[in-house]
Design a protein around this motif. Structure first.
Motif, PDB file in Angstrom:
ATOM      1  N   ASP A 171       0.840  -1.209   0.000  1.00 19.24           N
ATOM      2  CA  ASP A 171       0.000   0.000   0.000  1.00 19.24           C
ATOM      3  C   ASP A 171       0.874   1.258   0.000  1.00 19.24           C
ATOM      4  OD1 ASP A 171      -1.906   1.945   0.358  1.00 19.24           O
ATOM      5  OD2 ASP A 171      -2.835   0.997   2.106  1.00 19.24           O
ATOM      6  N   ASN A 172       0.658   2.156  -0.977  1.00 15.64           N
ATOM      7  CA  ASN A 172       1.428   3.404  -1.024  1.00 15.64           C
ATOM      8  C   ASN A 172       0.738   4.547  -0.276  1.00 15.64           C
ATOM      9  OD1 ASN A 172      -0.617   4.332  -2.699  1.00 15.64           O
ATOM     10  ND2 ASN A 172       0.619   4.307  -4.574  1.00 15.64           N
ATOM     11  N   GLY A 173      -0.429   4.289   0.296  1.00 13.05           N
ATOM     12  CA  GLY A 173      -1.116   5.281   1.100  1.00 13.05           C
ATOM     13  C   GLY A 173      -1.816   6.371   0.318  1.00 13.05           C
ATOM     14  N   GLN A 174      -1.837   6.270  -1.012  1.00 15.77           N
ATOM     15  CA  GLN A 174      -2.412   7.334  -1.839  1.00 15.77           C
ATOM     16  C   GLN A 174      -3.914   7.187  -2.078  1.00 15.77           C
ATOM     17  OE1 GLN A 174      -0.519  10.018  -2.830  1.00 15.77           O
ATOM     18  NE2 GLN A 174       0.944   9.021  -1.449  1.00 15.77           N
ATOM     19  N   CYS A 175      -4.459   6.034  -1.799  1.00 11.99           N
ATOM     20  CA  CYS A 175      -5.873   5.791  -2.084  1.00 11.99           C
ATOM     21  C   CYS A 175      -6.661   5.740  -0.768  1.00 11.99           C
ATOM     22  CB  CYS A 175      -6.048   4.479  -2.842  1.00 11.99           C
ATOM     23  SG  CYS A 175      -5.340   4.513  -4.505  1.00 11.99           S
ATOM     24  N   ASN A 176      -7.552   6.704  -0.598  1.00 11.79           N
ATOM     25  CA  ASN A 176      -8.336   6.800   0.638  1.00 11.79           C
ATOM     26  C   ASN A 176      -9.811   7.023   0.306  1.00 11.79           C
ATOM     27  OD1 ASN A 176      -6.124   6.894   2.816  1.00 11.79           O
ATOM     28  ND2 ASN A 176      -5.435   8.423   1.321  1.00 11.79           N
ATOM     29  N   PRO A 177     -10.459   6.025  -0.287  1.00 11.95           N
ATOM     30  CA  PRO A 177     -11.859   6.191  -0.693  1.00 11.95           C
ATOM     31  C   PRO A 177     -12.792   6.030   0.497  1.00 11.95           C
ATOM     32  CG  PRO A 177     -11.167   3.966  -1.128  1.00 11.95           C
ATOM     33  CD  PRO A 177      -9.947   4.678  -0.591  1.00 11.95           C
ATOM     34  N   PRO A 178     -14.039   6.467   0.363  1.00 12.55           N
ATOM     35  CA  PRO A 178     -15.038   6.131   1.381  1.00 12.55           C
ATOM     36  C   PRO A 178     -15.317   4.628   1.333  1.00 12.55           C
ATOM     37  CG  PRO A 178     -16.084   7.158  -0.506  1.00 12.55           C
ATOM     38  CD  PRO A 178     -14.603   7.289  -0.720  1.00 12.55           C
ATOM     39  N   PRO A 179     -15.820   4.050   2.403  1.00 18.13           N
ATOM     40  CA  PRO A 179     -16.109   2.610   2.404  1.00 18.13           C
ATOM     41  C   PRO A 179     -17.059   2.225   1.260  1.00 18.13           C
ATOM     42  CG  PRO A 179     -16.263   3.503   4.620  1.00 18.13           C
ATOM     43  CD  PRO A 179     -16.126   4.680   3.695  1.00 18.13           C
ATOM     44  N   ALA A 180     -16.859   1.037   0.717  1.00 15.13           N
ATOM     45  CA  ALA A 180     -17.706   0.551  -0.382  1.00 15.13           C
ATOM     46  C   ALA A 180     -19.145   0.370   0.090  1.00 15.13           C
ATOM     47  CB  ALA A 180     -17.162  -0.769  -0.920  1.00 15.13           C
ATOM     48  N   ALA A 181     -20.069   0.649  -0.810  1.00 19.48           N
ATOM     49  CA  ALA A 181     -21.488   0.478  -0.481  1.00 19.48           C
ATOM     50  C   ALA A 181     -21.804  -0.976  -0.150  1.00 19.48           C
ATOM     51  CB  ALA A 181     -22.349   0.954  -1.645  1.00 19.48           C
ATOM     52  N   ARG A 182     -21.189  -1.914  -0.898  1.00 22.52           N
ATOM     53  CA  ARG A 182     -21.400  -3.347  -0.646  1.00 22.52           C
ATOM     54  C   ARG A 182     -20.089  -4.075  -0.823  1.00 22.52           C
ATOM     55  NH1 ARG A 182     -26.783  -5.169  -1.411  1.00 22.52           N
ATOM     56  NH2 ARG A 182     -25.950  -7.233  -0.886  1.00 22.52           N
ATOM     57  N   THR A 183     -19.863  -5.052   0.019  1.00 26.12           N
ATOM     58  CA  THR A 183     -18.701  -5.933  -0.124  1.00 26.12           C
ATOM     59  C   THR A 183     -19.222  -7.365  -0.196  1.00 26.12           C
ATOM     60  OG1 THR A 183     -17.264  -4.437   1.118  1.00 26.12           O
ATOM     61  CG2 THR A 183     -16.552  -6.733   0.908  1.00 26.12           C
ATOM     62  N   TYR A 184     -18.808  -8.087  -1.218  1.00 24.03           N
ATOM     63  CA  TYR A 184     -19.261  -9.457  -1.438  1.00 24.03           C
ATOM     64  C   TYR A 184     -18.087 -10.420  -1.237  1.00 24.03           C
ATOM     65  CZ  TYR A 184     -23.097  -7.051  -3.855  1.00 24.03           C
ATOM     66  OH  TYR A 184     -24.137  -6.227  -4.177  1.00 24.03           O
ATOM     67  N   ARG A 185     -18.370 -11.550  -0.649  1.00 22.75           N
ATOM     68  CA  ARG A 185     -17.362 -12.610  -0.486  1.00 22.75           C
ATOM     69  C   ARG A 185     -17.954 -13.915  -0.980  1.00 22.75           C
ATOM     70  NH1 ARG A 185     -15.530 -16.528   3.245  1.00 22.75           N
ATOM     71  NH2 ARG A 185     -13.239 -16.616   3.450  1.00 22.75           N
ATOM     72  N   TYR A 186     -17.199 -14.627  -1.788  1.00 16.33           N
ATOM     73  CA  TYR A 186     -17.717 -15.885  -2.332  1.00 16.33           C
ATOM     74  C   TYR A 186     -16.602 -16.917  -2.397  1.00 16.33           C
ATOM     75  CZ  TYR A 186     -20.766 -19.067  -4.782  1.00 16.33           C
ATOM     76  OH  TYR A 186     -21.543 -20.146  -5.081  1.00 16.33           O
ATOM     77  N   VAL A 187     -16.984 -18.177  -2.147  1.00 14.23           N
ATOM     78  CA  VAL A 187     -16.017 -19.275  -2.233  1.00 14.23           C
ATOM     79  C   VAL A 187     -16.725 -20.500  -2.805  1.00 14.23           C
ATOM     80  CG1 VAL A 187     -16.489 -19.908   0.181  1.00 14.23           C
ATOM     81  CG2 VAL A 187     -14.410 -20.736  -0.932  1.00 14.23           C
ATOM     82  N   TRP A 188     -16.085 -21.133  -3.776  1.00 14.04           N
ATOM     83  CA  TRP A 188     -16.590 -22.387  -4.316  1.00 14.04           C
ATOM     84  C   TRP A 188     -16.307 -23.508  -3.317  1.00 14.04           C
ATOM     85  CZ3 TRP A 188     -19.727 -21.736  -8.168  1.00 14.04           C
ATOM     86  CH2 TRP A 188     -19.507 -20.743  -9.121  1.00 14.04           C
ATOM     87  N   ASN A 189     -17.216 -24.477  -3.246  1.00 13.27           N
ATOM     88  CA  ASN A 189     -17.029 -25.589  -2.325  1.00 13.27           C
ATOM     89  C   ASN A 189     -15.907 -26.519  -2.752  1.00 13.27           C
ATOM     90  OD1 ASN A 189     -19.076 -24.685  -0.697  1.00 13.27           O
ATOM     91  ND2 ASN A 189     -20.646 -26.005  -1.599  1.00 13.27           N
ATOM     92  N   LYS A 190     -15.655 -26.569  -4.061  1.00 14.74           N
ATOM     93  CA  LYS A 190     -14.576 -27.423  -4.563  1.00 14.74           C
ATOM     94  C   LYS A 190     -14.046 -26.842  -5.852  1.00 14.74           C
ATOM     95  CE  LYS A 190     -17.806 -30.510  -6.977  1.00 14.74           C
ATOM     96  NZ  LYS A 190     -18.257 -31.897  -7.160  1.00 14.74           N
ATOM     97  N   VAL A 191     -12.863 -27.258  -6.230  1.00 18.51           N
ATOM     98  CA  VAL A 191     -12.279 -26.809  -7.494  1.00 18.51           C
ATOM     99  C   VAL A 191     -13.059 -27.462  -8.623  1.00 18.51           C
ATOM    100  CG1 VAL A 191     -10.221 -26.811  -8.930  1.00 18.51           C
ATOM    101  CG2 VAL A 191     -10.008 -26.524  -6.467  1.00 18.51           C
ATOM    102  N   LEU A 192     -13.563 -26.653  -9.529  1.00 27.59           N
ATOM    103  CA  LEU A 192     -14.488 -27.142 -10.553  1.00 27.59           C
ATOM    104  C   LEU A 192     -13.773 -27.750 -11.751  1.00 27.59           C
ATOM    105  CD1 LEU A 192     -16.906 -24.107 -10.382  1.00 27.59           C
ATOM    106  CD2 LEU A 192     -17.289 -26.361  -9.437  1.00 27.59           C
ATOM    107  N   PHE A 193     -12.591 -27.250 -12.052  1.00 31.32           N
ATOM    108  CA  PHE A 193     -11.883 -27.699 -13.265  1.00 31.32           C
ATOM    109  C   PHE A 193     -10.514 -28.195 -12.871  1.00 31.32           C
ATOM    110  CE2 PHE A 193     -14.891 -24.456 -14.510  1.00 31.32           C
ATOM    111  CZ  PHE A 193     -15.584 -25.126 -15.499  1.00 31.32           C
ATOM    112  N   LYS A 194     -10.298 -29.455 -13.032  1.00 33.17           N
ATOM    113  CA  LYS A 194      -8.989 -30.029 -12.740  1.00 33.17           C
ATOM    114  C   LYS A 194      -8.313 -30.433 -14.040  1.00 33.17           C
ATOM    115  CE  LYS A 194     -10.446 -31.803  -8.234  1.00 33.17           C
ATOM    116  NZ  LYS A 194     -10.615 -33.017  -7.391  1.00 33.17           N
ATOM    117  N   GLN A 195      -7.068 -30.060 -14.170  1.00 34.04           N
ATOM    118  CA  GLN A 195      -6.337 -30.376 -15.409  1.00 34.04           C
ATOM    119  C   GLN A 195      -5.717 -31.758 -15.295  1.00 34.04           C
ATOM    120  OE1 GLN A 195      -6.570 -28.389 -18.034  1.00 34.04           O
ATOM    121  NE2 GLN A 195      -7.913 -27.167 -16.735  1.00 34.04           N
TER     122      GLN A 195
END
Length: 495
Positions: A471-495
């Protein structure tokens, strides 16, 4: 039908979701399957407001049945190809003879746009199924009827088409040239006077099909819906339909775009015959052939409908192709006879050219996925997970591929918010254990380049991984209106 299956399924299993549409629709379907939010689609926990869910339901169903998402994505297109081919063969046989039915089916499969759309995992490849059934039912009723059962099938198919993509109603436009032909007494159309009640039942069949999704959605929103659900309902019913048609905000093209930029390429090889077909159709219309008027009139109406919209994509006019093929097929034997008489050597070469044409499309089905290789988002997100130790990953300026191929929890501030690099910097200050994935173009505005680690690149950007120490300390925005968090239960594509 077997040829349709071979052409469209060539390379199936080798293909990954590659373009942004495929990544989006597969991701939405898998999120439905994982979280159970069927009536209101979501994209990384945020409501996805652009399309009705029927196509995503189908992908979800085939994923559940096969356990193979990257195959399930393409099965709706395979169904569309086989069903449309069967419909054209049957209609050509009934309207003219079996030979014309075979020609119509082969001509449809030989057209470049058929191959380019029905092989991909996009809504238009699934919409083609309902357009074909709508076309079939309307023709059976208007030109070969009366067949009220098939008319109601057509109306129900249009309803299911509407909850796949809003333009699923297009076959109803066939009633316009049909009404003209009936009024003028043209031959080849079925006159059905005094049947107002039966015609009205078609509307009920259409509404019943739409209600498969819209009714439970409306009840759910009315009983339990929050502000986001209500906004989704308004958006999907108005903003993404009438507003988008009247004033598109992307893919803006001039009125003549389809005639100059799409038809000459994507309706090959059929377009090569148009200099002979157009005069022949004119002669048939002068003889008051209602079959030609209804089919060709519908093609023109579909083209005009999409040409009047400011937003245009090459895939939009594909619904018109089956009817154009059907009205062109009866003239093909006559046209080939003329060509063979003028160029006798063509008679021997023509079967070889047809065979090579189909073989080339079949081979391309295997060559394309090998040539394209692995989706760059897949590699990028695998490397990001390894470099960050699987910690929460904040996405800035992200695309659907980042979410679809994520191996760790992802955090974002809304897909349509544009660049959110400043919000990512703020989030890292409050969550120092997390990392952020930032495009190179925004990196130095909020972060120190020497502290950033290059992860990889996609077609849109080069990506860097940063922690709170960058962090260079130059970005000081107001808090985001919404924050989303998502996680898949398993890896969908395995090579």
């Amino acid at each position: 039908m077997l040829l349709a299956l071979l052409l469209m399924a060539a390379g199936l299993g080798l293909r990954q979701p590659y373009n942004v549409d495929e990544e989006r629709f597969l991701g939405v379907a898998l999120e439905m399957l994982q979280d159970g939010s069927w009536f209101i689609p979501h994209r990384a926990a945020e409501i996805y407001p652009d399309k009705p869910p029927l196509f995503m339901w189908m992908i979800m169903l085939f994923t559940w049945l096969t356990g193979l998402p990257k195959i399930a994505l393409f099965i709706p297109g395979l169904l569309s190809a086989v069903v449309t081919t069967a419909c054209l063969h049957d209609l050509g046989t009934r309207l003219w003879n079996r030979r014309i039915g075979v020609i119509a089916a082969l001509l449809f499969l030989a057209t470049y746009q058929t191959y380019s759309i029905l092989r991909v995992g996009q809504i238009d490849s699934f919409l083609a199924l309902w357009i074909a059934l709508g076309l079939y039912g309307m023709v059976r009723h208007l030109l070969l009827g009366p067949a009220w059962g098939w008319f109601y099938v057509a109306c129900a198919a249009m309803g299911l088409g509407i909850i796949s993509k809003g333009v699923g109603f297009l076959p109803i436009l066939m009633l316009i040239p049909y009404a003209y032909a009936v009024r003028k007494g043209w031959r080849g159309v079925v006159v059905m006077p005094g049947q107002a009640g039966r015609w009205a039942l078609g509307l009920l069949a259409l509404l019943a099909a739409v209600s498969v999704w819209l009714l439970p959605l409306g009840v759910s929103v009315a009983l339990n819906g929050d502000a986001d659900a209500i906004a989704y309902l308004k958006n999907i019913l108005l903003h993404q339909t009438a507003d988008r048609y009247a004033g598109a905000w992307e893919h803006k093209e001039p009125f003549w775009y389809f005639l100059t930029n799409v038809i000459p390429q994507y309706w090959m090889p059929l377009v090569l015959a148009l200099p002979w077909l157009v005069p022949a159709w004119r002669r048939q219309l002068l003889k008051h052939d209602g079959r030609v008027l209804v089919l060709l009139g519908w093609v023109v109406l579909v083209l005009v409908f999409f040409a009047l919209s400011t937003g245009k994509r090459k895939i939009y006019i594909f619904p018109a192709l089956p009817a154009l093929v059907l009205v062109a097929a009866p003239l093909l034997p006559w046209l080939l006879k003329r060509w063979f008489a003028r160029w006798p050597g063509l008679r021997r070469v023509f079967p070889v050219l047809v065979a090579l044409w189909f073989c080339a499309w079949f081979a391309r089905g295997f060559i394309e996925p090998i040539k394209d290789g692995r989706n760059p988002h897949d590699e990028l997100m695998e490397d990001a997970a390894q470099m960050s130790g699987g910690a929460d990953l904040v996405l800035a300026g992200w695309r659907e591929g980042h979410w679809l191929f994520a191996r760790q929890p992802i955090v974002h501030f809304g897909f349509m918010q544009g660049s959110t690099t400043d919000q990512a910097a703020l989030y890292l200050r409050n969550h120092p254990q997390a990392f952020a994935l930032v495009p190179a173009r925004d990196l130095e505005r909020c972060f120190l380049m020497p502290k950033a680690r290059q992860v990889g690149h996609t077609s849109r950007a080069e990506w860097f991984l940063v922690g709170d120490d960058a962090d260079n300390g130059q970005c000081n925005p107001p808090p985001a209106a919404r924050t989303y968090r998502y996680v898949w239960n398993k890896v969908l594509f395995k090579q």
